[in-house]
Design an enzyme around this catalytic site. Structure first.
Site: not given
Ligand code: NOJ
Length: 796
Positions: A319
């Site tokens: 993430d």
């Molecule tokens: C953080 C989020 O937790 C995740 O769900 C997302 O896909 C990513 N950012 C990318 O934007």
């Protein structure tokens, strides 16, 4: 092999620039047990790789291409494939890099995200394909969460349809639109089991249940990836956030989690496994620490379970900066250690941390990271790129982009999905008949509330390219239906603020109308989704006061809740005759709601979670354990009940406001006795049957009658309880569901064919299987209703 734990260190909260959302479709016939059962197979014994049926990522042809390319790559080029940056709006801390194009040229980037549009992605792709030495195309990712341009209901609403086919169609449409804009990879589905409405991201998943969650996970993946991953309109799915993120302590986002291996295997992993079995090409490792080990540096969950036990062939992306957050978690003192731990745990691609780019070369040269670990990660990324046909067609047809968006049939699908996502929570009689549906002959309606005419909120918190201007509000749809003169609109203030004048204007509008509709709730971008945990779950601002003052006019009142989570509204659930949970319904919000309000469609949504009475009940979920001292009357707080020393609150009921699976419609149903075709099943026969996937071992049935005067649909739910097992199992577990449409007074015998897997679980000996047990079975309209029958799984 044992999971570890510790409390979370300093996790930074980042400002989340909310994007917006999407999608969905019509319904299908019965979603029978046989399909549903395929979703929740238990984890196989360690080391056993289950066969995948479709969307195979790896084939001899793909593997040969991967091998040939890998052999030509320098170590630097290999590391480049493991690096990902956001090329657009930041949805977390930025990398500080502005030299993306130069890095692409040098082969130092494998993927970009947050860049959309055929022209923009083609321009960057040309740099990769025309100017980098090995011409390896980039994979462009984006959070396409509930639609791309055509916004479907938010995911919790999609789950409330209990209709995986709707979810599959919504995801297919999202994929058609996203791929037309150069995006071939979505960071979806979010399959985190969530039991706590304080957590803002409960809105992005499919609720609290592993069986329903698995059915939805499967549907999302099939929808995004389509029949063939290599088709230009297929989008690679990413099951996230692996794993345990939804169990964040106290519901506070990014917080740590403590989950036993049994609970992980029984509740949190099944939807991920369903996504993997459906062929999901990628997984995203989560922010949270799981039993003390950050999920993005957790070899047990990633290497052991996902890659080894399940045989996952795709790649794992971290993430946003979760690789560097390994330091804040407290298990790395520097970026090099964080990068090493994440890579060796099986995180193949570093989203945004910059740490793989900065450290892996030296780590390999110094022998701290074996070259084989890099090769494995690169192989996985190249495998996905080859399997999706990216090398064969790296570019997007620019002249087809515009016509792919927001097509009439996509809007129709979004309306069908929205109509099915809305849950009727209450419909009390007013003047002798249930308040809903309203008569189209109503002489005037007061439409009140900050969400009655807020188009951009209808899009929800993850909008991708969805736009408020595409959305039909309740005000617009009602006005189109009834004409300006019959709709008395008063905003009643903002979501967070209201003046005396706002409130008194709303009260006057109600006084001057036959009936009032209140559209209240949360602000999607700031109060739901990521970094939007709430400790209070009431209506924000002065909305509760607005509600009570409008109710005091004595006019019949319909409350429409626009929220990303259940709200604790005990007053409303006692005093307001009709309440609809509308979530955020997407572009067709107003049209879907108007059809339901006037009975052109009947509500058919069912709760994918337990709706709490008080915040203090959280985490609240139906599939809880019995405890050693269950309350015999959980519907009463202690002072009204009999015994003191039982598991209950002294100031609140144990039961939810509305149970998991609950949802009313415009008719009523009677569920007869549940019966099973066998009274005893030898455990040996079940073990044998487990080898033959899907083989029926018992039939469970019940007669269901439509006791009302309208045709209507009920969602028949099969629940199972096991007693006498090696480890305590929940008081009920959902194991099947089927929609049943019945004419007035019609009775139908409904049957579930139950296979052995429905009785299997992760036992005390740390493996999946069946055991002798006393089994209770229900066919019921919710997790809190139904008549049971029993059978025994006998020793032998
Ligand atoms: C953080 C989020 O937790 C995740 O769900 C997302 O896909 C990513 N950012 C990318 O934007």
């Amino acid at each position: 092999m044992k999971l570890r734990s510790t409390s979370l260190g300093n996790v930074h909260a980042f400002l989340f620039a909310a994007l917006r959302t999407v999608s969905c479709a019509a319904l299908l016939a019965l979603y029978g047990l046989s399909l549903a059962s395929a979703q929740t197979a238990k984890a196989p014994a360690p080391g056993k790789t289950p066969a995948k049926t479709e969307n195979q990522l790896s084939s001899p042809a793909v593997e040969a291409k991967v091998r040939a390319l890998l052999a030509k790559m320098t170590l630097e080029e290999k590391i480049g494939q493991l690096v990902q940056y956001s090329a657009g709006a930041a949805t977390g801390p930025t990398s500080g890099r502005t030299d993306d194009k130069d890095m692409i040229r040098k082969g130092q980037i494998g993927s970009l995200f947050n860049v959309t549009g055929a022209r923009a992605t083609n321009e960057l792709q040309h740099i990769a394909v025309d100017e980098s030495r090995l011409r390896i195309p980039l994979i462009f990712g984006l959070d396409v969460i509930h639609g791309f341009r055509t916004t479907f209901p938010l995911n919790l609403g999609l789950a409330a349809t209990w209709d995986p086919e709707i979810v599959r169609k919504a995801s297919r449409i999202a994929a058609l639109e996203a791929s037309a804009a150069g995006v071939r990879w979505t960071f979806s589905p979010m399959v985190d089991i969530a039991r706590d409405a304080r957590w803002g991201r409960i809105s992005e998943g499919s609720g609290e249940d592993p069986f329903l969650g698995s059915a939805m996970a499967d549907a999302y993946v099939r929808g995004y990836q389509g029949e063939k991953l290599e088709a230009p309109d297929s989008v690679v799915a990413c099951a996230k956030h692996y794993v345990g993120y939804g169990a964040a302590e106290g519901g506070r986002d990014y917080n740590s989690t403590e989950i036993s291996e049994h609970s992980l295997r029984e509740y949190y992993l099944p939807p991920f496994h369903a996504a993997e079995k459906a062929g999901a090409g990628t997984f995203m490792s989560a922010f949270n620490a799981l039993n003390g080990i950050p999920a993005s540096a957790n070899p047990f969950t990633i290497k052991q379970i996902l890659k080894k036990e399940w045989g996952f062939e795709g790649f794992v992306v971290s993430d946003w900066t979760s690789v560097s957050e390994v330091m804040a978690h407290g298990i790395a003192l520097d970026g090099a250690t964080a990068a090493r731990k994440a890579l060796l745990a099986g995180v193949d691609m570093d989203m945004q941390s910059n740490l793989y780019h900065q450290n892996l070369l030296k780590l390999v040269q110094s022998g701290k990271v074996p070259q084989a670990a890099i090769d494995d990660a690169v192989r996985r990324i190249l495998r996905v790129k080859f399997a999706m046909g990216l090398f064969a067609h790296p570019y997007t047809e620019e002249n087809l982009e515009a016509s792919a968006m927001l097509r009439p049939e996509s809007r129709a699908a979004a309306k069908a999905a929205a109509t099915k996502s809305i849950v009727l929570l209450r419909n009390e009689a007013v003047s002798g008949a249930p308040l809903l549906p309203l008569s189209a002959n109503v002489s005037s309606l007061a439409l009140i509330g900050p969400l009655a005419d807020d188009a951009s909120n209808m899009i929800g918190s993850w909008g991708a390219l969805g736009r408020g201007q595409d959305a039909v509000t309740l005000r617009l749809a009602l006005t189109q239906k009834l004409g300006e003169s019959r709709v008395h609109y008063a905003k009643g203030g903002e979501i967070l603020t209201a003046s005396e004048g706002d409130i008194s204007a709303a009260v006057s509008a109600a006084q001057n109308s036959d009936t009032a509709i209140l559209a209240l709730g949360e602000d999607a971008p700031s109060m739901t989704g990521e970094a939007a945990a709430r400790a209070q779950l009431g209506l924000p601002g002065r909305q509760q006061e607005l509600l009570e003052k409008v109710a005091a006019t004595g006019k019949p009142l319909v409350l429409v809740l626009f929220t990303g989570r259940p709200l604790t509204l005990p007053w409303a659930f006692e005093h307001v005759p009709a309440v609809l949970a509308a979530w955020y319904p997407g572009v067709e919000a107003g049209n879907a709601l108007t059809d339901l309000l006037f009975g052109e469609a009947a509500p058919s949504g069912h709760l994918p979670l337990s709706w709490p009475r008080s915040v203090g009940q959280e985490p609240l979920y139906y599939n809880q354990l019995n405890t050693g001292r269950p309350a015999s009357d959980p519907d009463h707080p202690a002072e009204k009940g009999e015994a003191k020393y039982v598991s209950r609150y002294i100031d609140e009921k144990n039961t939810p406001q509305f149970p998991f699976g609950f949802g009313l419609t415009y008719t009523s149903f009677r569920y007869g006795a549940t019966s099973a075709s066998a009274k005893e099943i030898p455990v040996s026969a079940l073990r044998q049957a487990l080898q033959e996937k899907g083989r029926k071992v018992v039939t469970v049935s019940s007669e269901i009658t439509n006791t009302g005067s309208r045709a209507g649909e009920t969602m028949a739910q099969l629940y199972v309880r096991l007693d006498g097992t090696s480890i305590a199992m929940p008081v009920r577990m959902l194991k099947g569901f089927q929609p049943v449409m019945l004419a007035p007074s019609e009775t139908r015998k409904l049957t579930f064919d139950v296979d052995a897997e429905k009785f299997a679980f992760w036992g005390a000996e740390n493996r999946s299987g069946v055991e002798p047990a006393h089994v209770t079975l229900w066919i019921a309209p919710s997790s809190a209703e139904g008549q049971s029958t029993t059978l025994d799984i006998t020793e032998r």
